[in-house]
Write an enzyme that holds these catalytic residues in place. Structure first.
Site, PDB file in Angstrom:
ATOM      1  N   GLY A 241     -16.372 -11.826  13.346  1.00 20.16           N
ATOM      2  CA  GLY A 241     -17.502 -11.362  14.111  1.00 20.16           C
ATOM      3  C   GLY A 241     -18.673 -11.219  13.162  1.00 20.16           C
ATOM      4  N   SER A 242     -19.565 -10.272  13.405  1.00 18.95           N
ATOM      5  CA  SER A 242     -20.654  -9.999  12.461  1.00 18.95           C
ATOM      6  C   SER A 242     -21.753  -9.204  13.138  1.00 18.95           C
ATOM      7  CB  SER A 242     -21.295 -11.274  11.887  1.00 18.95           C
ATOM      8  OG  SER A 242     -20.351 -12.067  11.235  1.00 18.95           O
ATOM      9  N   ASN A 243     -22.570  -8.559  12.323  1.00 21.78           N
ATOM     10  CA  ASN A 243     -23.871  -8.034  12.723  1.00 21.78           C
ATOM     11  C   ASN A 243     -24.915  -8.631  11.786  1.00 21.78           C
ATOM     12  OD1 ASN A 243     -22.688  -5.879  14.473  1.00 21.78           O
ATOM     13  ND2 ASN A 243     -22.054  -5.036  12.508  1.00 21.78           N
TER      14      ASN A 243
END
Length: 806
Positions: A241-243
């Site tokens: 995932g990631s931000n």
């Protein structure tokens, strides 16, 4: 290379060698083997190591830069790299047996045999060799191919010089640690490109066989298929995932841009990041994190621009439902005309057993596939089969996109690189630059599925899976249902740059693995096709919390890199802010202080009530009550949304809805009772500090880890492994990985802080096995040494001149 650039390279190398002579012990400075590896010619590079084992690689061209990168990656990660090369050669069954499971870093294959059958098929068909011959921009550039050639040579050079000195027990003395070719490096890049497409369907591709007299395997109803596809393709259930957020100069203290990148990737295996700086004087100077085996920087910054990626919601594959010839299930009909499937018979060597041969079946659309995961069977019957289309199976351009980013001088340069090479398979791009620009684009390689095409050509199965999950199932019997082409696309059957959701120069652009819709909550993006993602649908709690945080930061203004650092490690739990007060009040009012557990027994939960009330709503290592709430919410979140929330989702108020915990839902009481029972059985105090029971063990020592799970909405996402018998959460499977907070001031040196959470090496004998993990535990950062003066000042500077030996 011009004389001026040669002079600059000489100056850089000279500065480095002068500095090492002044700062290293006499043995090293005098040219001991530790510092020098002379040879008789061939490729070479200078590798300057600073704190935490971060290499700064200098070379005269792309082949030599690839050489230094391959050498330095092998020094830190030879076992992980070698394991991946065994995978892409299709030799896992030969060395590890057919029934063992791969580490899933390069495909979804459940067993080594299916992984080998797929990758052997890729090799036997010459798939990647053909892609390497395609002229740029549709194929890889000469610079990208030279980097691959150099990487293989550098890896091999390190192996020749150090095979007998490998200390990592994961592969010390192993026969499968062998030299590689440039093709091996390219196939590894291909494997990463198809992760979201053919990589998802490997078991179904390699198991597909024409129907026999036996009854075919049962399928699923369209409704069941829609639910299965939604779960399969949702970023909320993925191991990556990631931000990322970029702030425009109008929100910052000095009018320059800011970028915070926080990718969430596996902590072990072949999708780890590795940190470096790559320099070709006068041509390239970039620092950041590279996925292992990659020749370029994947996420990083240079002197003028910084970028990060988040896993996108675009669905990178589609299915074509085939109508088969009643007389032959290996013949399908297109506009009534028969088309014979192509057979690929693949043979795999197997440890202590005879080789296994199996035939794969291919069509004009791609391989026949009989499942996408266990929950989504796609039976091959006498009348119907399914073919998988993956446009990234002809995309070997990601290295060129990364090189374009590395040489960009602004967010406009980032956009030009995206448009020119169109090489990113499954990520969004977020960027900021020295001039104060912010940028977001969901520029990824997607099958050109328009909503109009899906409406006109979906089969009954596709009419269920496309709206729910973006997975199109098209009628493969009609030429009119083939994918079209955009004029600005570099390959047929994909969307061109003009169709990509893009947002520029808003106060912030942010993504946390939801669709592009709320990249900026004040300026929602709309108008894109369903295959890119949803519009006006419920966001994850992580997205909601992130928007609350970054919007408040932008509103406050005067932002600096230190504000990005605080955001990354604040460890605020948005779910706690949303429901903890309600839980504490409800808990305190329970009759007799009891709740009924899943087994029907009454459980005294009264001790939990004050713990939840006093919890600081964070998941820092010293937070008391965080573990209790985490275990409770993992169970409570399984309650259907219609029961769990009093106020349902409202597209007009997407950041604040749904809300209002329905404590009357039976599942909420069961969740608390089961959590209290679970923790007490494990001997864990309900108010224990999180770090006492959320940690990793490195060389026998516990390192507390802050951060938290997806359902809590934590920016600093950590997915820990629950092992109550060993003390709680005793390892991390995935989460925050290569983190960077980047800004600029009036100097030419970027203001950058980085953190590689799991450290540079997976070798427990390495000094860089857990050094940055301890920094992460203590919420400390590495100050980037990007400019020459900063590299020269490193108190731990070590210079290695690496060469091919011929």
């Amino acid at each position: 290379m011009t004389f001026r650039n040669r002079l600059r390279l000489f100056a850089v190398s000279g500065l480095a060698l002068f500095t090492v002579s002044a700062s290293l012990p006499p043995a090293a400075a005098s040219g001991a083997p530790e510092a020098r590896h002379p040879s008789g010619g061939g490729l070479s590079a200078t590798v300057r190591y600073t704190e935490f084992g971060i290499p700064h690689i200098v070379a005269k061209d792309y082949a030599n830069l690839g050489f230094g990168t391959g050498w330095a990656q092998a020094a830190d990660q030879v076992c992980t790299l070698a394991d991946g090369f065994v995978t892409v050669r299709g030799e896992r069954s030969k060395f590890f047996g057919p029934d063992a499971a791969p580490d899933f870093s390069l495909s979804s294959a459940a067993k080594n045999l299916s992984s080998d059958l797929y990758f052997r098929g890729v090799r036997d068909s010459g798939t990647v060799e053909k892609l390497l011959k395609v002229p740029a921009p549709a194929g890889p550039s000469r610079d990208a191919k030279e980097s691959m050639r150099g990487f293989a040579a550098g890896y091999n050079a390190w192996l020749r010089q150090n095979r007998d000195r490998i200390t990592d027990p994961a592969c010390r003395g192993a026969s499968w640690v062998r030299p590689v070719t440039a093709l091996d490096v390219a196939v590894r890049g291909f494997a990463l490109a198809v992760l979201g497409g053919q990589g998802r369907g490997i078991d179904g591709i390699t198991a597909a066989q024409p129907p026999t007299a036996a009854p075919p395997a049962a399928g699923v109803t369209p409704k069941e298929a829609a639910a299965a596809a939604q779960r399969l393709l949702s970023t909320r259930h993925a191991d990556m995932g990631s931000n990322a957020v970029a702030f425009r100069g109008s929100t910052t203290a000095n009018g320059r841009g800011l970028l915070l990148g926080n990718p969430h990737y596996p902590w072990d295996g072949g999708r780890r990041f590795w940190q470096s700086q790559q320099t070709i004087p006068g041509e390239l100077n970039v620092a950041g994190g590279s996925l292992l085996g990659s020749t370029t920087v994947s996420i990083g910054h240079n002197a003028d621009v910084a970028w990060s990626h988040t896993v996108a919601t675009g669905v990178t594959l589609n299915l074509h439902q085939l109508t088969l010839d009643p007389a032959d299930p290996t013949v399908y009909l297109v506009d009534g005309k028969p088309q014979r499937m192509t057979q690929r018979t693949v043979t795999v060597p197997v440890k202590d057993a005879a080789p296994v041969a199996r035939t794969q079946w291919w069509t004009r659309y791609g391989p026949v596939v009989t499942s996408l995961g266990a929950a989504l069977p796609l039976p091959w019957t006498a009348s119907t089969a399914y073919a998988l289309n993956d446009p990234n199976a002809v995309n070997l351009r990601s290295a060129d996109t990364s090189l374009g980013f590395s040489k960009a001088r602004s967010t406009a340069g980032i956009e030009r690189a995206l448009h020119r090479s169109q090489g990113l398979p499954w990520v969004n791009t977020i960027a900021a630059d020295r001039s104060g620009n912010s940028f977001f684009s969901q520029s990824q390689v997607l099958p050109r599925i328009t909503d109009e095409l899906a409406a006109r050509c979906s089969t009954p199965l596709g009419r269920a899976t496309y709206p729910s999950a973006g997975l199109a199932v098209l009628d493969g019997s009609k030429q009119a249902c083939a994918l079209g082409s955009d004029r600005d696309a570099v390959q047929p059957g994909i969307f061109g740059p003009g169709r990509m959701p893009t947002l520029k120069n808003t106060p912030y652009v942010e993504n946390s693995n939801d669709s592009a819709w709320l990249t900026n909550a004040e300026q929602p993006l709309t108008g894109y096709e369903r295959v890119f993602g949803t519009i006006a649908t419920q966001r994850s709690i992580r997205t909601r919390g992130a928007i609350e945080d970054v919007a408040a930061m932008a509103e406050r203004g005067r932002l600096r890199v230190t504000d990005l650092e605080r955001q990354q490690l604040a460890n605020r739990a948005p779910t706690g802010d949303l429901v903890a007060v309600d839980v504490a009040k409800w808990c305190a009012a329970l009759p007799g202080g009891t709740a009924v557990g899943s087994n029907g027994s009454a459980v005294d939960v009264s001790e939990a009530c004050p713990v939840v009330r006093r919890w600081d709503r964070s998941v820092d290592s010293d937070s008391r009550g965080a573990l209790l709430f985490d275990r409770f919410w993992r169970k409570a979140a399984a309650v259907p949304a219609a029961e769990l929330w009093k106020v349902p989702f409202d597209a007009a108020d997407p950041v604040r809805t749904p809300r209002g915990l329905n404590t009357a839902a039976p599942g909420v009481g069961r969740a608390l009772a089961d959590t209290v029972t679970e923790l007490k059985a494990a001997g864990i105090a309900l108010d224990a500090p999180l770090g006492e029971h959320q940690f990793v063990v490195r060389n026998g020592k516990r390192i507390p880890v802050g951060g938290g799970t997806e359902s809590l909405g934590i920016w600093n996402k950590i997915e820990p492994v629950w092992n109550p018998a060993a003390g709680g959460y005793t390892e991390v499977s995935a989460g925050s990985s290569y983190i960077q907070a980047v800004g600029w001031d009036s100097s030419r040196c970027p203001v950058a802080r980085t953190l590689l959470t799991y450290s540079q090496s997976s070798n427990p004998k390495s000094p860089h096995y857990s050094d940055q993990t301890r920094l992460f535990s203590g919420e400390r950062w590495v100050t980037s040494r990007f400019c020459e003066k900063d590299i020269a000042r490193s108190p731990q500077l070590r210079v290695v001149r690496v060469h091919e030996r011929r």
